[in-house]
Scaffold this motif. Structure first.
Motif, PDB file in Angstrom:
ATOM      1  N   THR A 143       0.820  -1.214   0.000  1.00 16.51           N
ATOM      2  CA  THR A 143       0.000   0.000   0.000  1.00 16.51           C
ATOM      3  C   THR A 143       0.853   1.263   0.000  1.00 16.51           C
ATOM      4  O   THR A 143       1.837   1.377   0.736  1.00 16.51           O
ATOM      5  CB  THR A 143      -0.969   0.050   1.197  1.00 16.51           C
ATOM      6  OG1 THR A 143      -1.786   1.224   1.084  1.00 16.51           O
ATOM      7  CG2 THR A 143      -0.247   0.073   2.535  1.00 16.51           C
ATOM      8  N   GLY A 145       0.467   5.615   0.338  1.00 16.22           N
ATOM      9  CA  GLY A 145      -0.328   6.496   1.188  1.00 16.22           C
ATOM     10  C   GLY A 145      -1.402   7.151   0.340  1.00 16.22           C
ATOM     11  O   GLY A 145      -2.210   6.476  -0.287  1.00 16.22           O
ATOM     12  N   SER A 178      -3.706   3.950   1.060  1.00 20.63           N
ATOM     13  CA  SER A 178      -4.308   4.063   2.396  1.00 20.63           C
ATOM     14  C   SER A 178      -4.972   5.410   2.633  1.00 20.63           C
ATOM     15  O   SER A 178      -5.917   5.517   3.395  1.00 20.63           O
ATOM     16  CB  SER A 178      -3.234   3.843   3.462  1.00 20.63           C
ATOM     17  OG  SER A 178      -2.329   4.950   3.486  1.00 20.63           O
ATOM     18  N   LYS A 183      -2.462   5.662   8.509  1.00 17.65           N
ATOM     19  CA  LYS A 183      -3.238   4.493   8.073  1.00 17.65           C
ATOM     20  C   LYS A 183      -2.353   3.459   7.394  1.00 17.65           C
ATOM     21  O   LYS A 183      -2.589   2.258   7.515  1.00 17.65           O
ATOM     22  CB  LYS A 183      -4.361   4.937   7.139  1.00 17.65           C
ATOM     23  CG  LYS A 183      -5.475   5.687   7.854  1.00 17.65           C
ATOM     24  CD  LYS A 183      -6.550   6.155   6.889  1.00 17.65           C
ATOM     25  CE  LYS A 183      -7.625   6.963   7.609  1.00 17.65           C
ATOM     26  NZ  LYS A 183      -8.619   7.536   6.652  1.00 17.65           N
ATOM     27  N   THR A 184      -1.322   3.909   6.671  1.00 15.04           N
ATOM     28  CA  THR A 184      -0.392   2.963   6.054  1.00 15.04           C
ATOM     29  C   THR A 184       0.240   2.081   7.116  1.00 15.04           C
ATOM     30  O   THR A 184       0.271   0.857   6.994  1.00 15.04           O
ATOM     31  CB  THR A 184       0.706   3.705   5.273  1.00 15.04           C
ATOM     32  OG1 THR A 184       0.116   4.376   4.161  1.00 15.04           O
ATOM     33  CG2 THR A 184       1.776   2.747   4.766  1.00 15.04           C
ATOM     34  N   LEU A 187      -2.356  -0.313   8.612  1.00 17.68           N
ATOM     35  CA  LEU A 187      -2.727  -1.399   7.698  1.00 17.68           C
ATOM     36  C   LEU A 187      -1.638  -2.459   7.618  1.00 17.68           C
ATOM     37  O   LEU A 187      -1.934  -3.668   7.573  1.00 17.68           O
ATOM     38  CB  LEU A 187      -3.020  -0.842   6.301  1.00 17.68           C
ATOM     39  CG  LEU A 187      -4.321  -0.046   6.156  1.00 17.68           C
ATOM     40  CD1 LEU A 187      -4.372   0.642   4.789  1.00 17.68           C
ATOM     41  CD2 LEU A 187      -5.537  -0.957   6.326  1.00 17.68           C
ATOM     42  N   TYR A 193      -2.176  -5.244   4.641  1.00 17.29           N
ATOM     43  CA  TYR A 193      -1.177  -5.202   3.572  1.00 17.29           C
ATOM     44  C   TYR A 193       0.129  -5.672   4.181  1.00 17.29           C
ATOM     45  O   TYR A 193       0.436  -5.379   5.338  1.00 17.29           O
ATOM     46  CB  TYR A 193      -1.008  -3.793   3.001  1.00 17.29           C
ATOM     47  CG  TYR A 193      -2.131  -3.376   2.079  1.00 17.29           C
ATOM     48  CD1 TYR A 193      -2.070  -3.651   0.715  1.00 17.29           C
ATOM     49  CD2 TYR A 193      -3.250  -2.705   2.570  1.00 17.29           C
ATOM     50  CE1 TYR A 193      -3.091  -3.270  -0.144  1.00 17.29           C
ATOM     51  CE2 TYR A 193      -4.286  -2.315   1.718  1.00 17.29           C
ATOM     52  CZ  TYR A 193      -4.193  -2.613   0.365  1.00 17.29           C
ATOM     53  OH  TYR A 193      -5.211  -2.242  -0.477  1.00 17.29           O
ATOM     54  N   GLY A 196       4.309  -1.507   3.004  1.00 16.29           N
ATOM     55  CA  GLY A 196       3.802  -0.173   2.707  1.00 16.29           C
ATOM     56  C   GLY A 196       4.934   0.833   2.604  1.00 16.29           C
ATOM     57  O   GLY A 196       6.054   0.575   3.061  1.00 16.29           O
TER      58      GLY A 196
END
Length: 292
Positions: A143, A145, A178, A183-184, A187, A193, A196
């Motif tokens: 992922t 950002g 994300s 959030k990255t 996750l 994920y 990232g």
């Protein structure tokens, strides 16, 4: 008692009022600034409200922080004069200055002159840090950002293509966005994920605050350095706020030394910046077709 003004007094009074009118108008002007939403909006509001108070005190004009919902929204608000000052990333700053010629990058964090992105991984992948691009990440889920984030998408994608010779969608099994750096990390930490790309200051700040365990979400690679975040000001600021305003604002930003205010970014201190500093970002963005 009756008062009368003679012609000379009347003309003089009108002239004085005319001279004061621009000053009164200028005094009523509010400097509105925003920041790209690279973290949770509630956190940003708390962080940057303090910055607004500092600038208002230093400049003697009302300063208001205006939150935006996305990176593109920050650029649009800047172009439309809904905000006059913005804390942009490298790419969003380039986009804003292209959209409104005459706008200038006036300051950057000391860290922004040589910024890096981290590639982080869930511990379960077994991937560990090395000096070279992690080719063992091939076939994993990944992922970015936000789609127009310099540190969360632009430079990581550039490095993926440069090192693998293919697009991210060809190298990884699944690619997502994300929306922001926090959030990255979340996750990747949850396993949603496996890998990232994240802003190094955001990750280091989360580690320092105990929000992420580096043993569970280790850094597996660091990109080469590039220029990133910056304060960009509209080119008509002196016209709106008075002669010399750009210089006074720049001085105020460079003079930030309160650890709490610097922690809002987070940066150790601010240094002068110019549009030319971000030419490498514009060149990469054009290579990846991310500029209109």
């Amino acid at each position: 008692m009756e008062f009368r003004l003679n012609r000379r007094q009347l003309v003089g009074g009108l002239a004085a009022a005319a001279a004061l009118a621009p000053l009164a108008s200028r005094a009523a002007e509010v400097l509105r600034f925003s920041a790209i939403p690279d973290e949770d909006a509630t956190k940003l509001m708390g962080r940057f409200t303090k910055v607004a108070e500092y600038l208002s005190d230093k400049l003697g004009v009302p300063v208001e922080f205006v939150p935006v919902k996305s990176y593109p929204a920050a650029v649009v608000a800047f172009r439309n004069d809904q905000i006059q000052l913005a804390w942009f990333g490298g790419l969003s700053g380039v986009q804003a200055r292209l959209a409104l010629p005459g706008s200038v990058a006036i300051a950057q964090g000391e860290e922004d002159a040589r910024f890096v992105s981290y590639f982080i991984a869930n511990k379960a992948t077994g991937l560990t840090e090395g000096p070279d691009f992690p080719m063992a990440a091939k076939g994993r889920s990944f992922t970015f950002g936000a789609k127009t984030s310099t540190s969360g998408r632009l430079m990581p994608e550039y490095e993926i293509r440069r090192n693998t010779g293919v697009a991210p969608e060809e190298f990884f099994s699944r690619v997502g966005f994300s929306g922001d750096h926090t959030k990255t990390v979340e996750l990747v930490q949850s396993g949603a994920y496996e890998i990232g790309a994240v802003n190094f200051t955001a990750y280091d700040d989360m580690v320092a605050k105990g929000q992420v365990d580096p043993a569970e979400v280790p850094v597996i690679w660091r990109t080469p350095a590039y220029p990133d975040y910056n304060f960009t000001l509209r080119g008509d600021a002196d016209e709106k706020f008075g002669a010399g305003f750009t210089e006074r604002l720049t001085t105020a930003i460079l003079g930030m030394d309160d650890p709490e205010i610097l922690g809002a970014f987070p940066r150790s201190r601010f240094i002068a910046a110019s549009n030319a500093d971000y030419q490498p970002i514009e060149e990469v963005a054009r290579q990846l077709d991310l500029l209109d």
